[in-house]
Design a protein around this motif. Structure first.
Motif, PDB file in Angstrom:
ATOM      1  N   ASP A  84      47.708  85.163 -58.211  1.00 53.83           N
ATOM      2  CA  ASP A  84      47.493  83.817 -58.744  1.00 53.83           C
ATOM      3  C   ASP A  84      48.716  82.923 -58.619  1.00 53.83           C
ATOM      4  O   ASP A  84      48.822  81.921 -59.312  1.00 53.83           O
ATOM      5  CB  ASP A  84      47.034  83.858 -60.210  1.00 53.83           C
ATOM      6  CG  ASP A  84      45.711  84.576 -60.384  1.00 53.83           C
ATOM      7  OD1 ASP A  84      44.911  84.550 -59.431  1.00 53.83           O
ATOM      8  OD2 ASP A  84      45.479  85.158 -61.451  1.00 53.83           O
ATOM      9  N   MET A  85      49.653  83.277 -57.755  1.00 54.01           N
ATOM     10  CA  MET A  85      50.831  82.437 -57.546  1.00 54.01           C
ATOM     11  C   MET A  85      50.394  81.174 -56.795  1.00 54.01           C
ATOM     12  O   MET A  85      49.683  81.268 -55.810  1.00 54.01           O
ATOM     13  CB  MET A  85      51.898  83.186 -56.743  1.00 54.01           C
ATOM     14  CG  MET A  85      53.226  82.468 -56.766  1.00 54.01           C
ATOM     15  SD  MET A  85      54.522  83.321 -55.859  1.00 54.01           S
ATOM     16  CE  MET A  85      54.500  84.931 -56.553  1.00 54.01           C
ATOM     17  N   PRO A  86      50.801  80.015 -57.279  1.00 49.66           N
ATOM     18  CA  PRO A  86      50.412  78.769 -56.614  1.00 49.66           C
ATOM     19  C   PRO A  86      50.903  78.719 -55.162  1.00 49.66           C
ATOM     20  O   PRO A  86      51.963  79.264 -54.850  1.00 49.66           O
ATOM     21  CB  PRO A  86      51.108  77.682 -57.443  1.00 49.66           C
ATOM     22  CG  PRO A  86      51.402  78.315 -58.761  1.00 49.66           C
ATOM     23  CD  PRO A  86      51.600  79.776 -58.474  1.00 49.66           C
ATOM     24  N   PRO A  87      50.150  78.062 -54.294  1.00 52.98           N
ATOM     25  CA  PRO A  87      50.527  77.987 -52.875  1.00 52.98           C
ATOM     26  C   PRO A  87      51.930  77.417 -52.651  1.00 52.98           C
ATOM     27  O   PRO A  87      52.630  77.859 -51.753  1.00 52.98           O
ATOM     28  CB  PRO A  87      49.464  77.069 -52.268  1.00 52.98           C
ATOM     29  CG  PRO A  87      48.305  77.162 -53.187  1.00 52.98           C
ATOM     30  CD  PRO A  87      48.871  77.420 -54.556  1.00 52.98           C
ATOM     31  N   GLU A  88      52.342  76.462 -53.497  1.00 46.97           N
ATOM     32  CA  GLU A  88      53.667  75.867 -53.309  1.00 46.97           C
ATOM     33  C   GLU A  88      54.809  76.856 -53.582  1.00 46.97           C
ATOM     34  O   GLU A  88      55.946  76.622 -53.213  1.00 46.97           O
ATOM     35  CB  GLU A  88      53.852  74.596 -54.157  1.00 46.97           C
ATOM     36  CG  GLU A  88      53.723  74.779 -55.646  1.00 46.97           C
ATOM     37  CD  GLU A  88      52.297  74.644 -56.164  1.00 46.97           C
ATOM     38  OE1 GLU A  88      52.137  74.588 -57.385  1.00 46.97           O
ATOM     39  OE2 GLU A  88      51.354  74.615 -55.361  1.00 46.97           O
ATOM     40  N   PHE A 101      44.992  92.072 -58.327  1.00 45.88           N
ATOM     41  CA  PHE A 101      43.685  91.744 -58.868  1.00 45.88           C
ATOM     42  C   PHE A 101      43.203  90.350 -58.500  1.00 45.88           C
ATOM     43  O   PHE A 101      42.248  89.879 -59.066  1.00 45.88           O
ATOM     44  CB  PHE A 101      43.721  91.830 -60.402  1.00 45.88           C
ATOM     45  CG  PHE A 101      43.961  93.214 -60.911  1.00 45.88           C
ATOM     46  CD1 PHE A 101      45.062  93.478 -61.694  1.00 45.88           C
ATOM     47  CD2 PHE A 101      43.099  94.241 -60.610  1.00 45.88           C
ATOM     48  CE1 PHE A 101      45.290  94.743 -62.178  1.00 45.88           C
ATOM     49  CE2 PHE A 101      43.323  95.513 -61.087  1.00 45.88           C
ATOM     50  CZ  PHE A 101      44.428  95.766 -61.871  1.00 45.88           C
ATOM     51  N   GLN A 102      43.876  89.662 -57.588  1.00 47.53           N
ATOM     52  CA  GLN A 102      43.527  88.279 -57.318  1.00 47.53           C
ATOM     53  C   GLN A 102      42.110  88.156 -56.807  1.00 47.53           C
ATOM     54  O   GLN A 102      41.707  88.810 -55.876  1.00 47.53           O
ATOM     55  CB  GLN A 102      44.489  87.670 -56.307  1.00 47.53           C
ATOM     56  CG  GLN A 102      44.185  86.214 -56.042  1.00 47.53           C
ATOM     57  CD  GLN A 102      45.201  85.609 -55.114  1.00 47.53           C
ATOM     58  OE1 GLN A 102      46.049  86.293 -54.575  1.00 47.53           O
ATOM     59  NE2 GLN A 102      45.118  84.323 -54.921  1.00 47.53           N
ATOM     60  N   GLU A 103      41.359  87.313 -57.455  1.00 47.67           N
ATOM     61  CA  GLU A 103      40.001  86.981 -57.030  1.00 47.67           C
ATOM     62  C   GLU A 103      39.903  85.466 -57.070  1.00 47.67           C
ATOM     63  O   GLU A 103      40.230  84.858 -58.079  1.00 47.67           O
ATOM     64  CB  GLU A 103      38.966  87.534 -58.022  1.00 47.67           C
ATOM     65  CG  GLU A 103      38.731  88.999 -57.908  1.00 47.67           C
ATOM     66  CD  GLU A 103      37.577  89.317 -56.992  1.00 47.67           C
ATOM     67  OE1 GLU A 103      36.744  88.452 -56.733  1.00 47.67           O
ATOM     68  OE2 GLU A 103      37.531  90.454 -56.541  1.00 47.67           O
TER      69      GLU A 103
END
Length: 148
Positions: A84-88, A101-103
């Motif tokens: 869940d780390m932001p793209p930036e 666990f990223q969904e």
């Protein structure tokens, strides 16, 4: 002008890295989901609860060996801390290679996972020991939610 540059550089160096803050927030999330206190986590790692607090706020950077220990104590893959780390900050689809666990779900805001209400609900749900009762509770909650 040169002294202003030095002041700005010093201030920037004392601010926690956004990545350290993110990893620390994931430590806090998992610890809270498990119902574990900072003291208990500290004991398991040989740290004081103040050190755990600093990790969770991102004030202290978590080294590789400590991250490995945290993943074992909190029972998650290391990649969980980067999910869940932001793209930036370098997040996004590439995070999936860590095996966390990223969904990606439409309409599901990351902030929802960090609310106390969510954490308490998840903890209460998993305290239900009878699988059939837990399944009925799950079905009830789904039936109460607006259909998509």
């Amino acid at each position: 002008m040169a002294s202003e540059d030095v002041v700005e550089r010093v201030e920037r160096e004392h601010r926690p890295s956004p990545i350290d803050v993110h990893v620390g927030s994931r430590v806090r999330l998992r610890r809270t989901l498990l119902g574990m206190s900072q003291e208990k986590l500290g004991e398991a790692l040989g740290l004081t609860f103040q050190q755990v607090q600093k990790y969770e706020r991102g004030v202290n950077r978590i080294g590789a060996s400590r991250l490995f220990d945290l993943s074992r104590v909190l029972d998650v893959p290391i990649g969980f801390f980067f999910d869940d780390m932001p793209p930036e900050m370098g997040g996004g689809q590439s995070n999936r290679r860590f095996g966390g666990f990223q969904e990606v779900q439409d309409g599901f805001e990351d902030d929802t996972l960090h609310r106390r209400e969510t954490l308490e609900l998840v903890r209460a749900y998993y305290r239900i020991t009878d699988p059939s009762v837990r399944k009925r509770v799950f079905d009830l909650i789904k039936s109460l939610a607006p259909s998509e």
